[in-house]
Design a protein around this motif. Structure first.
Motif, PDB file in Angstrom:
ATOM      1  N   LYS A   3      11.145  66.561   6.259  1.00 50.15           N
ATOM      2  CA  LYS A   3       9.766  66.537   6.752  1.00 50.15           C
ATOM      3  C   LYS A   3       8.821  67.253   5.800  1.00 50.15           C
ATOM      4  N   ILE A   4       7.611  66.742   5.725  1.00 48.61           N
ATOM      5  CA  ILE A   4       6.454  67.488   5.217  1.00 48.61           C
ATOM      6  C   ILE A   4       5.536  67.696   6.420  1.00 48.61           C
ATOM      7  N   ILE A   5       5.072  68.925   6.605  1.00 47.63           N
ATOM      8  CA  ILE A   5       4.236  69.260   7.751  1.00 47.63           C
ATOM      9  C   ILE A   5       2.864  69.718   7.259  1.00 47.63           C
ATOM     10  N   GLU A  33       3.524  65.458  11.003  1.00 47.23           N
ATOM     11  CA  GLU A  33       4.910  65.600  10.585  1.00 47.23           C
ATOM     12  C   GLU A  33       5.295  64.286   9.919  1.00 47.23           C
ATOM     13  N   LEU A  34       5.591  64.355   8.631  1.00 49.43           N
ATOM     14  CA  LEU A  34       5.871  63.159   7.838  1.00 49.43           C
ATOM     15  C   LEU A  34       7.359  63.140   7.495  1.00 49.43           C
ATOM     16  N   LEU A  35       8.053  62.094   7.941  1.00 53.40           N
ATOM     17  CA  LEU A  35       9.485  61.988   7.671  1.00 53.40           C
ATOM     18  C   LEU A  35       9.711  61.181   6.401  1.00 53.40           C
ATOM     19  N   LEU A  36      10.498  61.751   5.499  1.00 51.62           N
ATOM     20  CA  LEU A  36      10.838  61.094   4.244  1.00 51.62           C
ATOM     21  C   LEU A  36      12.057  61.791   3.642  1.00 51.62           C
ATOM     22  N   LYS A  40      15.929  63.989  -3.623  1.00 53.57           N
ATOM     23  CA  LYS A  40      15.753  63.781  -5.059  1.00 53.57           C
ATOM     24  C   LYS A  40      14.648  64.669  -5.608  1.00 53.57           C
ATOM     25  N   ALA A  41      13.555  64.798  -4.858  1.00 53.80           N
ATOM     26  CA  ALA A  41      12.454  65.661  -5.308  1.00 53.80           C
ATOM     27  C   ALA A  41      12.915  67.106  -5.431  1.00 53.80           C
ATOM     28  N   SER A  42      13.695  67.566  -4.459  1.00 52.78           N
ATOM     29  CA  SER A  42      14.109  68.970  -4.460  1.00 52.78           C
ATOM     30  C   SER A  42      15.147  69.261  -5.534  1.00 52.78           C
ATOM     31  N   THR A  43      16.052  68.319  -5.799  1.00 54.76           N
ATOM     32  CA  THR A  43      17.081  68.563  -6.811  1.00 54.76           C
ATOM     33  C   THR A  43      16.543  68.413  -8.233  1.00 54.76           C
ATOM     34  N   GLU A  44      15.537  67.521  -8.395  1.00 53.91           N
ATOM     35  CA  GLU A  44      14.979  67.288  -9.733  1.00 53.91           C
ATOM     36  C   GLU A  44      13.689  68.054  -9.982  1.00 53.91           C
ATOM     37  N   ASP A  45      13.151  68.702  -8.937  1.00 55.70           N
ATOM     38  CA  ASP A  45      11.869  69.405  -9.032  1.00 55.70           C
ATOM     39  C   ASP A  45      10.793  68.471  -9.595  1.00 55.70           C
ATOM     40  N   THR A  50       8.205  62.833  -4.370  1.00 57.03           N
ATOM     41  CA  THR A  50       7.740  63.293  -3.070  1.00 57.03           C
ATOM     42  C   THR A  50       6.290  62.861  -2.889  1.00 57.03           C
ATOM     43  N   VAL A  51       5.662  63.341  -1.842  1.00 55.98           N
ATOM     44  CA  VAL A  51       4.263  63.013  -1.571  1.00 55.98           C
ATOM     45  C   VAL A  51       3.387  64.179  -2.009  1.00 55.98           C
TER      46      VAL A  51
END
Length: 271
Positions: A3-5, A33-36, A40-45, A50-51
């Motif tokens: 989620k992005i909140i 609350e955005l579900l996605l 990949k965004a977190s592991t590759e920074d 991501t959004v």
């Protein structure tokens, strides 16, 4: 799903039933609350995976202010739809729209509506036995894909099949497609009937010849009890001309009532 909140994005806009609300405007607070999938965004920074929520907030504000609506229910619906259409990485939105200055002549912190909207995976069957059959199928697919509330993910091979039920007619060309849609099952069925109408579908003989036939086979994994739209399709498991193309694009999809994979159902009736 990750989620992005975003909480209480403040926007000054002109929604409301009263003339003064549309003329003077007022403050609204929007939370999301955005579900996605953020793995990949977190592991590759990597921001591209991501959004960009700074850009998203600007886009939401511009969209929210673009039109004046009577109801905050409508404003919420349009905003959620905008996010899902223009940010395809987001699969689901939970939106809370608060109206702190609502003119209700009582002391309240705010009035609000909350909605949840998401993309749904749907499998549809296509058939034609009048005119240029393959063109009819492709024209139907193009009309579906042009609707911003739908997009096509996969299309099966096309198969020539003998008619069923009413036999005094030409062979059919049949196919299947996987689509994603923001429409409810009933709204989607209405839209598919409109597509059939545009392609000159006439209903003169039950199971008779037609330029195009569009049926909803599966909608996520839901089972409906609405007499106007039965999902899963009540006869799909009996029809090889449906199962064959469906196996091209979703062989391991589970039938929600039979609890069997599509390919296993097909193999049973093919024996």
């Amino acid at each position: 799903m990750d989620k992005i909140i975003i909480k209480d994005l403040e926007i000054f806009a002109h929604h409301g039933v009263l003339k003064e609300e549309k003329n003077l405007g007022q403050k609204f607070l929007l939370s999301f609350e955005l579900l996605l999938d953020l793995e990949k965004a977190s592991t590759e920074d990597n921001l591209n995976e991501t959004v960009n929520y700074a850009k998203l907030c600007i886009d939401i504000e511009n969209e929210f202010k673009r039109t004046k609506y009577d109801l905050i229910e409508t404003a919420a619906e349009k905003t959620a739809g905008y996010i899902l259409v223009h940010y395809p990485m987001i699969k689901s939105v939970k939106l809370t729209l608060k109206k702190p200055w609502a003119p209700i002549l009582k002391t309240v912190n705010y009035v609000a509506v909350q909605i949840e909207r998401s993309w749904h995976t749907v499998y549809i069957a296509l058939g034609s036995n009048l005119g240029d059959k393959k063109k009819n199928l492709n024209d139907a697919l193009n009309l579906i894909d042009k609707n911003q509330l739908c997009h096509i993910n996969k299309v099966s091979n096309f198969y020539e099949t003998a008619p069923v039920g009413y036999l005094d007619q030409d062979d059919f060309i049949n196919g299947a497609a996987e689509i994603e849609t923001l429409m409810s099952p009933l709204k989607l069925m209405d839209f598919l009937l409109e597509v059939e109408k545009k392609l000159k579908r006439e209903r003169k003989i039950h199971w008779g010849p037609r330029t195009i036939d569009l049926d909803i086979l599966l909608y996520d994994s839901i089972v409906t009890e609405d007499e106007h739209i039965l999902v899963p399709h009540p006869r799909m498991h009996e029809r090889l001309f449906v199962l064959e193309p469906l196996c091209d694009i979703a062989p391991y999809k589970m039938h929600p009532l039979l609890n069997e994979r599509i390919i296993d159902i097909k193999n049973k009736i093919k024996k």
